[in-house]
Scaffold this active site. Structure first.
Site, PDB file in Angstrom:
ATOM      1  N   LYS A  54      -8.646  11.183 -39.181  1.00  0.00           N
ATOM      2  CA  LYS A  54      -8.145  12.412 -38.549  1.00  0.00           C
ATOM      3  C   LYS A  54      -6.762  12.171 -37.951  1.00  0.00           C
ATOM      4  CE  LYS A  54     -12.806  14.190 -37.648  1.00  0.00           C
ATOM      5  NZ  LYS A  54     -13.911  14.394 -36.700  1.00  0.00           N
ATOM      6  N   GLN A  98     -15.495  12.894 -30.586  1.00  0.00           N
ATOM      7  CA  GLN A  98     -16.267  12.530 -31.778  1.00  0.00           C
ATOM      8  C   GLN A  98     -17.747  12.346 -31.431  1.00  0.00           C
ATOM      9  OE1 GLN A  98     -14.986  12.567 -34.842  1.00  0.00           O
ATOM     10  NE2 GLN A  98     -16.847  11.900 -35.858  1.00  0.00           N
ATOM     11  N   ASP A 121     -13.056  21.863 -32.701  1.00  0.00           N
ATOM     12  CA  ASP A 121     -14.279  21.648 -33.487  1.00  0.00           C
ATOM     13  C   ASP A 121     -15.105  22.938 -33.588  1.00  0.00           C
ATOM     14  OD1 ASP A 121     -14.711  19.002 -34.501  1.00  0.00           O
ATOM     15  OD2 ASP A 121     -14.900  18.257 -32.444  1.00  0.00           O
TER      16      ASP A 121
HETATM   17  N1  GUN Z   1     -19.401  14.013 -35.951  1.00  0.00           N
HETATM   18  C1  GUN Z   1     -19.711  14.333 -37.218  1.00  0.00           C
HETATM   19  N2  GUN Z   1     -18.962  15.370 -37.642  1.00  0.00           N
HETATM   20  C2  GUN Z   1     -18.155  15.706 -36.617  1.00  0.00           C
HETATM   21  C3  GUN Z   1     -17.151  16.696 -36.456  1.00  0.00           C
HETATM   22  O1  GUN Z   1     -16.850  17.502 -37.337  1.00  0.00           O
HETATM   23  N3  GUN Z   1     -16.528  16.707 -35.239  1.00  0.00           N
HETATM   24  C4  GUN Z   1     -16.854  15.846 -34.236  1.00  0.00           C
HETATM   25  N4  GUN Z   1     -16.200  15.957 -33.068  1.00  0.00           N
HETATM   26  N5  GUN Z   1     -17.787  14.920 -34.363  1.00  0.00           N
HETATM   27  C5  GUN Z   1     -18.431  14.851 -35.552  1.00  0.00           C
END
Ligand code: GUN
Length: 291
Positions: A54, A98, A121
């Site tokens: 990311k 995350q 998110d």
């Molecule tokens: N863990 C698994 N997928 C995601 C996501 O799309 N965003 C976040 N913040 N954590 C995750």
């Protein structure tokens, strides 16, 4: 004939180039770059890889990004304090914590602590509610990535029988919401589809899946969907991500490619699209906050 490959890697590169062009135009008018703060707690190896990807995507399109790594024994109070600081930092437009978080931390409390305007998110209940009501502030990244992978490959959803396998807050639930909704100016990604959500308690999952013209699999189980569960010619989207002997594999058995009409690969399908949609949301957050 093998299924047409729905290439998320290539499409995400196109979308990232579109975003980079907008960022360059904004910079030329003196606007600060979109900023994403990522928060990573503990040492889940998969999470480290996701967050690194990311961050690289952010720098490639001209965003600023910050990584806050906290030890696995971080307290909830410590994490909430950091989020509060980021909520008030004008250079931070998007905040990403995350998931999963270590056991001692209440995930819901953390999700609710992120300012809804910076919740790129789309996990905060206010943003989930806006999505459910058909007035999204943001679209959640993975479901939006799936929708874009379909639309930009010329696969329409209107009136189609869509089966979503999985009912998680991150994928299954919002995916179903987006695809069932009427498209409007406020909600352009509404899919107008007939949507069924299947899950671990679904009776005769194979028969339900065979009904699908579009099958979206976020089951969280390696190779859970086998060729006998797919109608010939169906479109199959694989949201799964598993590490098998150091290689990535999905929720869909590779043999499904001999039955499906179109299919997204793992890796190189939904994964890169999720990251592209995170960039879309972070740019959108910067536009909402800074103009
Ligand atoms: N863990 C698994 N997928 C995601 C996501 O799309 N965003 C976040 N913040 N954590 C995750």
């Amino acid at each position: 004939m093998p299924a047409t490959k729905l290439d998320g890697k290539a499409l995400s590169a196109t979308i990232r180039a579109e975003i980079a062009a907008v960022v360059a135009t904004r910079a030329a008018t003196g606007k600060r770059p979109p900023g994403l703060a990522a928060v990573l707690v503990g040492d889940n190896p998969a999470s480290h890889v996701y967050v690194r990807n990311k961050q690289k995507a952010c720098s490639d399109v001209g965003f600023v990004s910050w990584l806050h790594t906290l030890p696995a024994d971080t307290t909830q109070a410590g994490l909430l304090e950091l989020i509060e600081k980021l909520n008030h930092d004008p250079a931070v437009h998007g905040i990403l914590v995350q998931l999963p978080l270590p056991k001692q931390i209440d995930e819901d409390a953390v999700i609710r602590a992120v300012s809804p305007s910076k919740d790129v998110d789309c996990f905060h209940p206010e943003n989930v509610g806006l999505l459910a009501a058909g007035h999204p502030r943001y679209y959640p990244c993975t479901p939006h990535g799936v929708v874009q992978l379909l639309i930009r490959n010329g696969i329409t959803t209107s009136g189609k029988e869509v089966i979503v396998v999985g009912r998680s807050n991150i994928v299954g639930k919002p995916q179903a919401m987006m695809l069932m909704q009427k498209p409007t100016k406020a909600n352009p990604a509404g899919g107008d589809a007939t949507v069924t959500v299947a899950h671990t308690r679904t009776r005769d999952l194979a028969a339900v899946c065979r009904r699908a013209e579009i099958l979206i699999v976020a089951a969280g189980a390696l190779h859970a969907i086998t060729p006998d569960m797919v109608a010939p010619g169906a479109t199959v989207i694989d949201v799964g991500m598993h590490s098998v002997n150091g290689k990535l594999a999905g929720d869909v058995h590779p043999g499904v490619a001999d039955v499906a009409g179109a299919m997204s690969p793992v890796p190189g399908g939904v994964g890169p699209m999720t990251i592209a949609m995170l960039l879309v949301n972070t740019l959108s957050a910067a536009e909402k906050i800074d103009g």
